[in-house]
Design a protein around this motif. Structure first.
Motif, short mmCIF file in Angstrom:
data_model
loop_
_atom_site.label_atom_id
_atom_site.label_comp_id
_atom_site.label_asym_id
_atom_site.label_seq_id
_atom_site.Cartn_x
_atom_site.Cartn_y
_atom_site.Cartn_z
N GLY A 173 -27.01 -5.07 2.16
CA GLY A 173 -27.44 -6.42 2.51
C GLY A 173 -27.61 -7.35 1.35
O GLY A 173 -28.07 -8.49 1.54
N ALA A 174 -27.22 -6.94 0.14
CA ALA A 174 -27.39 -7.79 -1.03
C ALA A 174 -26.45 -9.00 -0.96
O ALA A 174 -25.28 -8.88 -0.58
CB ALA A 174 -27.13 -7.01 -2.31
N ARG A 175 -26.97 -10.16 -1.31
CA ARG A 175 -26.16 -11.38 -1.38
C ARG A 175 -25.44 -11.42 -2.73
O ARG A 175 -26.08 -11.30 -3.79
CB ARG A 175 -27.04 -12.62 -1.23
CG ARG A 175 -26.29 -13.94 -1.33
CD ARG A 175 -27.27 -15.10 -1.30
NE ARG A 175 -26.57 -16.38 -1.46
CZ ARG A 175 -27.18 -17.55 -1.65
NH1 ARG A 175 -28.51 -17.59 -1.68
NH2 ARG A 175 -26.48 -18.65 -1.81
N VAL A 176 -24.13 -11.58 -2.74
CA VAL A 176 -23.35 -11.56 -3.98
C VAL A 176 -23.34 -12.97 -4.58
O VAL A 176 -22.86 -13.92 -3.96
CB VAL A 176 -21.92 -11.08 -3.72
CG1 VAL A 176 -21.09 -11.16 -5.00
CG2 VAL A 176 -21.93 -9.65 -3.17
N ILE A 177 -23.87 -13.08 -5.81
CA ILE A 177 -23.96 -14.40 -6.46
C ILE A 177 -23.40 -14.39 -7.89
O ILE A 177 -23.33 -15.44 -8.52
CB ILE A 177 -25.41 -14.91 -6.50
CG1 ILE A 177 -26.27 -14.02 -7.40
CG2 ILE A 177 -26.00 -15.02 -5.10
CD1 ILE A 177 -27.61 -14.63 -7.78
N GLY A 178 -23.04 -13.23 -8.42
CA GLY A 178 -22.68 -13.15 -9.83
C GLY A 178 -23.91 -12.88 -10.69
O GLY A 178 -24.97 -12.52 -10.18
N ILE A 179 -23.77 -13.06 -12.00
CA ILE A 179 -24.85 -12.80 -12.95
C ILE A 179 -25.31 -14.12 -13.56
O ILE A 179 -24.49 -14.92 -14.01
CB ILE A 179 -24.38 -11.87 -14.08
CG1 ILE A 179 -23.95 -10.52 -13.51
CG2 ILE A 179 -25.49 -11.66 -15.12
CD1 ILE A 179 -23.45 -9.55 -14.56
#
Length: 354
Positions: free
Chosen positions: A147-153
């Protein structure tokens, strides 16, 4: 903020801190760390207070150290709670590493938690934290945190706002590079990489005769001796790159390891890359590089395959082909995340407000 031990945990935390302060100048940001990590050096330099708690490294095998773990965890969690109470924390943001586990357990039931995972495979600390968190975010898909939202670093503003073309002339003058020659940037992390050092110093003569310049960060404990080819673009060895923005702007191609932060920065600035993953560990660095490689923005060469001859046969023709580099540049930019710091900061402030 909790994210200590290595620069890969600390730098995203510092980028978040800077962005939170830009959005909410009245906010207070405190870093949590241990005396063993790089945070004792990096965090104070960035102007943020650092609170130290006892480290709780996880033993890799059964030992007497494992029997002492419960006591060490209790002590570290107790000290962490004291810090959270003293600073009046409204939210805890963890980036992984030893100190994050103490932060998550100390905040449980007391202070809301936000977790950010930078690596392709989540570590134990963030797997625990994700179960307790109000929000979970990740740099790439399939990190192991459901369920993690992918946003980059989150990256420094000097990287996300970098205009390589506009800074190119200044950057090359800063490092003493040829103003027009095709130029390769080589670095192996803060300590350097012996494989890269050996391969490129061995290929220095061929690179010079082909009209290619090199900016090579060999590591503060290493040396690289090269014979400069008369009349050729300079081969510039340096122990360490203090200004990564200028190093990226000076280069047409980068050859480097593929730690999560490195891949994120290279992608954000749109620099074509040849990634040489660290050969140790669980294959994480190869996984970090894979999205950019699959998109066509980078190539992957294993550590054992990177030789001076491989540099001459593959990397030399690549840096002299502007059409291929232009295609790689476009592909790399498409995989980059320049807004990760803002997205994470807004998420953290939203959780704190609730």
């Amino acid at each position: 903020m909790a994210g200590g031990g290595t620069a890969g945990h600390i730098e995203p935390a510092m980028a978040l801190a800077d962005t939170v302060r830009r959005i909410r100048p009245d906010s207070r940001v405190v870093a949590l760390g241990t005396e063993r990590g790089l945070e004792t050096e990096l965090v104070p330099k960035r102007g943020y207070p650092l609170e130290l708690v006892p480290p709780v490294p996880m033993p890799r095998k059964a030992s007497t150290e494992l029997l002492r773990m419960p006591m060490k965890v209790r002590d570290s969690v107790r000290r962490t709670r004291e810090v959270l109470d003293r600073v009046g924390a409204d939210v805890v943001v963890g980036f992984g590493g030893y100190v994050s586990l103490s932060a998550y357990l100390g905040a449980r039931g007391r202070v809301p938690i936000v977790v950010h995972e930078a690596n392709a495979r989540a570590g134990l600390s963030n797997k625990v934290g994700a179960r307790l968190a109000a929000r979970v975010l990740a740099a790439v898909p399939d990190s192991g945190l459901p369920g993690a939202r992918v946003i980059g670093i989150p990256l420094r503003e000097s990287i996300t706002g970098l205009d390589r073309a506009a800074l190119r002339a200044r950057a090359r003058a800063h490092y003493g590079l040829h103003p027009e020659a095709p130029t390769i940037l080589v670095f192996g992390g803060s300590q350097g990489a012996q494989t890269l050092n050996t391969a490129f110093s061995g290929a220095a003569d061929a690179l010079g005769r082909a009209g290619v310049g090199v900016l090579h960060a060999h590591g503060p404990k290493n040396t690289v001796a090269v014979q400069q080819v008369p009349g050729a673009p300079p081969y510039v060895p340096v122990p360490y790159l203090e200004r990564m923005d200028l190093a990226y702007a000076a280069a047409d191609l980068v050859v480097c390891r593929s730690g999560a932060m490195t891949v994120a920065e290279v992608s954000a600035v749109g620099l074509p890359a040849v990634f040489v993953p660290l050969p140790h560990g669980n294959g994480e660095q190869a996984l970090n590089a894979q999205p950019v490689v699959s998109a066509g923005g980078a190539r992957l060469v294993t550590d054992e395959e990177l030789t001076a001859q491989r540099v001459v046969d593959e990397i030399l023709p690549l840096v002299r082909d502007p059409d291929v580099l232009a295609r790689m540049n476009r592909a790399t930019l498409e995989t980059g995340h320049r807004e990760a710091d803002r997205v994470l900061a807004e998420t953290v402030l939203e959780v704190a407000a609730r």
